[in-house]
Structures are given as C-alpha cells and as structure tokens.
Design a protein around this motif. Structure first.
Motif, PDB file in Angstrom:
ATOM      1  N   ASN A  42      42.970   3.743   0.831  1.00 54.92           N
ATOM      2  CA  ASN A  42      41.919   3.146   1.689  1.00 54.92           C
ATOM      3  C   ASN A  42      40.305   3.510   1.581  1.00 54.92           C
ATOM      4  OD1 ASN A  42      44.383   3.415   4.120  1.00 54.92           O
ATOM      5  ND2 ASN A  42      43.574   1.709   3.266  1.00 54.92           N
ATOM      6  N   CYS A  43      39.494   2.759   1.857  1.00 53.99           N
ATOM      7  CA  CYS A  43      38.056   3.095   1.627  1.00 53.99           C
ATOM      8  C   CYS A  43      37.713   4.332   2.555  1.00 53.99           C
ATOM      9  CB  CYS A  43      37.291   1.604   1.894  1.00 53.99           C
ATOM     10  SG  CYS A  43      37.534   0.491   0.904  1.00 53.99           S
TER      11      CYS A  43
ATOM     12  N   SER B 247      38.867   2.900  -4.734  1.00 57.44           N
ATOM     13  CA  SER B 247      40.077   2.605  -3.831  1.00 57.44           C
ATOM     14  C   SER B 247      40.513   1.115  -4.026  1.00 57.44           C
ATOM     15  CB  SER B 247      39.202   2.704  -2.345  1.00 57.44           C
ATOM     16  OG  SER B 247      38.472   1.632  -2.169  1.00 57.44           O
ATOM     17  N   ALA B 248      41.620   0.866  -3.246  1.00 54.09           N
ATOM     18  CA  ALA B 248      41.994  -0.248  -3.155  1.00 54.09           C
ATOM     19  C   ALA B 248      42.549  -1.184  -4.139  1.00 54.09           C
ATOM     20  CB  ALA B 248      41.015  -1.292  -2.238  1.00 54.09           C
TER      21      ALA B 248
ATOM     22  N   THR C 230      36.887   7.897   1.605  1.00 56.03           N
ATOM     23  CA  THR C 230      35.489   8.177   1.105  1.00 56.03           C
ATOM     24  C   THR C 230      34.720   9.355   2.179  1.00 56.03           C
ATOM     25  OG1 THR C 230      35.358   6.265  -0.044  1.00 56.03           O
ATOM     26  CG2 THR C 230      33.173   7.254   0.691  1.00 56.03           C
TER      27      THR C 230
ATOM     28  N   HIS D 243      31.108   4.924  -4.455  1.00 57.94           N
ATOM     29  CA  HIS D 243      32.398   4.507  -3.923  1.00 57.94           C
ATOM     30  C   HIS D 243      32.562   3.059  -4.529  1.00 57.94           C
ATOM     31  CE1 HIS D 243      35.141   3.036  -0.830  1.00 57.94           C
ATOM     32  NE2 HIS D 243      34.655   1.755  -1.034  1.00 57.94           N
TER      33      HIS D 243
ATOM     34  N   ASP E 297      38.215  -4.441  -5.393  1.00 56.86           N
ATOM     35  CA  ASP E 297      38.074  -5.699  -5.161  1.00 56.86           C
ATOM     36  C   ASP E 297      36.726  -6.301  -5.064  1.00 56.86           C
ATOM     37  OD1 ASP E 297      36.964  -5.148  -2.545  1.00 56.86           O
ATOM     38  OD2 ASP E 297      38.730  -5.567  -1.457  1.00 56.86           O
TER      39      ASP E 297
ATOM     40  N   TRP F  49      27.826   2.232  -2.097  1.00 58.88           N
ATOM     41  CA  TRP F  49      29.101   1.667  -1.687  1.00 58.88           C
ATOM     42  C   TRP F  49      29.348   0.156  -2.296  1.00 58.88           C
ATOM     43  CZ3 TRP F  49      32.322   3.930   1.823  1.00 58.88           C
ATOM     44  CH2 TRP F  49      33.236   3.347   2.443  1.00 58.88           C
TER      45      TRP F  49
ATOM     46  N   ASP G   8      40.040   0.210   8.100  1.00 60.51           N
ATOM     47  CA  ASP G   8      39.426   0.473   6.802  1.00 60.51           C
ATOM     48  C   ASP G   8      38.287  -0.535   6.962  1.00 60.51           C
ATOM     49  OD1 ASP G   8      40.000   2.347   4.893  1.00 60.51           O
ATOM     50  OD2 ASP G   8      40.684   0.622   3.413  1.00 60.51           O
TER      51      ASP G   8
ATOM     52  N   ASP H  75      32.432  -3.328   5.259  1.00 57.77           N
ATOM     53  CA  ASP H  75      33.308  -2.245   6.100  1.00 57.77           C
ATOM     54  C   ASP H  75      32.249  -1.903   7.196  1.00 57.77           C
ATOM     55  OD1 ASP H  75      35.347  -2.652   4.274  1.00 57.77           O
ATOM     56  OD2 ASP H  75      35.070  -0.901   2.947  1.00 57.77           O
TER      57      ASP H  75
ATOM     58  N   ASP I  52      31.322  -2.992  -2.892  1.00 56.36           N
ATOM     59  CA  ASP I  52      32.781  -3.622  -2.147  1.00 56.36           C
ATOM     60  C   ASP I  52      32.321  -5.323  -1.801  1.00 56.36           C
ATOM     61  OD1 ASP I  52      34.773  -4.033  -0.058  1.00 56.36           O
ATOM     62  OD2 ASP I  52      34.937  -1.919   0.319  1.00 56.36           O
TER      63      ASP I  52
ATOM     64  N   ASP J 134      35.254   0.270  -4.568  1.00 60.07           N
ATOM     65  CA  ASP J 134      36.214  -0.561  -4.057  1.00 60.07           C
ATOM     66  C   ASP J 134      36.722  -1.589  -5.426  1.00 60.07           C
ATOM     67  OD1 ASP J 134      38.029  -2.666  -2.878  1.00 60.07           O
ATOM     68  OD2 ASP J 134      37.306  -2.084  -0.939  1.00 60.07           O
TER      69      ASP J 134
END
Length: 292
Positions: free
Chosen positions: A88-89, A248-249, A92, A202, A206, A106, A125, A112, A108, A204
């Motif tokens: 999960n984000c 993540s993710a 962080t 960070h 995706d 970040w 999340d 978020d 992503d 992510d």
C-alpha cells in the motif's frame, strides 16, 4: 553501496493478499540478486505480520507504517539506504518517519489526496498522500515513530491523472508542485527552493502507461513508459538529496509475463548508480551539494 530492502506485504489490512503479494514477487523475481550482482551489499527484511489479526484495515495500515518506520531507522543506523517494497501507498508514511524526510516526490496515477471527509469510497490508500501531508488521520500518525507531516510546498506530485472531484478541488488550494514525468526534473528545483534537505521518493508502479506496463488492476490512459520513469527517477536522484525510496502497488496477478521484477531491478540498479555518483561528487567537493 549498502542497501536495505524492507518488505511490507500488506494490502488494505490483508497480509500477503493482492498488492501484498508484490514485495515477495519482486524478491523471488531476482531483485536482491540483481542488486548484489551490480555490486551492492544487500540485506532483506520482511516486517512480517503486525498488530492483531482482528484489527480492521485502518489499525493494521498504521501498524504497518510503524513497523516500517522502525525498520527504516534501523537500516539507517547500519548505514544502509532504505528501499521499502510495499503493498500500500500509505506505508510511505512509515518510510518518512524512519528517514526524518522533509520533502517528497510522489509518482502515481492517482492523487491519493482524499480525506475521510471527501472520500466517496472510504479506501484508506486513496488518502495516503493526504496523510503524509498532514491533512488527515492526525491521531493515527502520532503513533508512527518519527513521523512529521511534510509541508505541501515540499511535495512534487508526478503524473497524477486519475483524480476524484474532491482531490481536484483540494489541489486548487494547496501549493503542491505538479508535473508530468517529462518535466519532473525542472519542477524539482522548486523543492530545493522550498528548503528540502531529505527527499523521499515514492513510486507507485501503476503510474506507468498501462499500454506499456500494467502493474495492478488500476488502468488510466497516459503515463510514462518504463524507460521514461527510470530516466526520470535517475535524473531526480542526481538533482535531489534522496533519503529513501518506496515502491508500491505491484499485484503479480496482473503481470502474467513477469515483466515487472526485471524492470524494477533495472530501475533500482541505475538509480543507485546515480546516487553513488552523487555521493562521490559531494565527498570530493562539498560545495557541489550546496550549489545544486
């Protein structure tokens, strides 16, 4: 370089389910070996099960953050660069607590930036960056060792293109720096201008263009190809004082060809090479860091 790979195998409070399978899949896909082959001293730590199995998602999510904060701080005490492989984000927030970070990059496809007041899904999340910026869950973040919320002016949000209405409204009022992948290095100058000294990165997975790489069930048109994200991350590592990294993710269920682990391996190998080069420059001439 001494590296700590810290595994946080949770997804929405579930151990080793969904995204929670991603950290182990990256390790079994050869990530540790790839970094070792590149000349790094690699340790691997799995935080394992945390909290009470009867706890709900919120309690477990923040318990994971606390465990990660402790693992990251221990890695730093051993002079290891912390890389957290998270489901999960929200995790962080733990990385930031362990690193004493004062700024964040970040990347992503999502913002978020929902809060309990604006979220229409209740998905914890989806509040991860809002939590990191001190916009919500204040009582819960008090339990994360070392956590201090990051000022929105020290947040660089990259390629967030799938935004809820509440997030769009919030972004109109906050001094968050927004950028697409191609322009991120130029935008990062604003982080330094805001006084950033320890920047957490960070990523992510995706954030990728799903036509080029799909890391999980979330699909939104646009985004960078793997080589573009890799180039951006390395360029930022050369321009900013990066204190640690969270990936993540990753849900291996959506990676039938096992494409993600080697792509992550190459990304980290090149990023760490950049960080080593930056450290060598600073050792030779401390004025280099001051003038960056």
């Amino acid at each position: 370089m001494k590296i700590a790979l810290i595994l946080a195998p949770y997804d929405s409070g579930h151990f080793h389910g969904g995204f929670g399978q991603g950290p182990e899949a990256l390790i079994s896909g050869g990530l540790s070996e790839a970094l070792t082959y590149a000349g790094h001293d690699v340790s691997v730590e799995d935080i394992g099960k945390v909290g009470d199995e009867q706890q709900r998602e919120i309690a477990t999510g923040f318990a994971v953050c606390s465990a990660v904060a402790n693992a990251v701080r221990q890695a730093r005490e051993q002079d290891r660069f912390p890389i957290v492989l998270a489901g999960n984000c929200l995790t962080t927030a733990g990385s930031i607590g362990g690193e004493d970070s004062d700024a964040i990059v970040w990347a992503d496809q999502h913002g978020d930036l929902n809060t309990p007041e604006t979220s229409v899904s209740g998905f914890l999340d989806g509040m991860a960056l809002a939590t990191v910026l001190g916009l919500c869950w204040h009582g819960m973040t008090k339990g994360i060792p070392g956590f201090r919320a990051i000022e929105p002016s020290r947040c660089l949000l990259i390629d967030a293109r799938d935004l809820d209405p509440g997030e769009r409204e919030l972004l109109k009022t906050l001094p968050i720096i927004r950028s697409e992948c191609a322009d991120a290095v130029a935008a990062s100058a604003k982080l330094k201008a805001a006084g950033a000294q320890r920047v957490h990165m960070h990523l992510d997975l995706d954030v990728h263009n799903p036509r080029k790489l799909q890391a999980n069930r979330y699909v939104s048109e646009g985004g960078p190809a793997p080589e573009q994200l890799r180039q951006m991350a390395c360029s930022l590592a050369g321009a900013l004082p990066i204190s640690g990294l969270t990936l993540s993710a990753y849900d291996p269920l959506f990676d039938a060809e096992d494409e993600v682990p080697p792509i992550v391996g190459r990304l980290l190998t090149e990023l760490l090479e950049t960080l080593e080069g930056r450290k060598a420059e600073v050792r030779q001439d401390p004025k280099v860091e001051a003038n960056r």
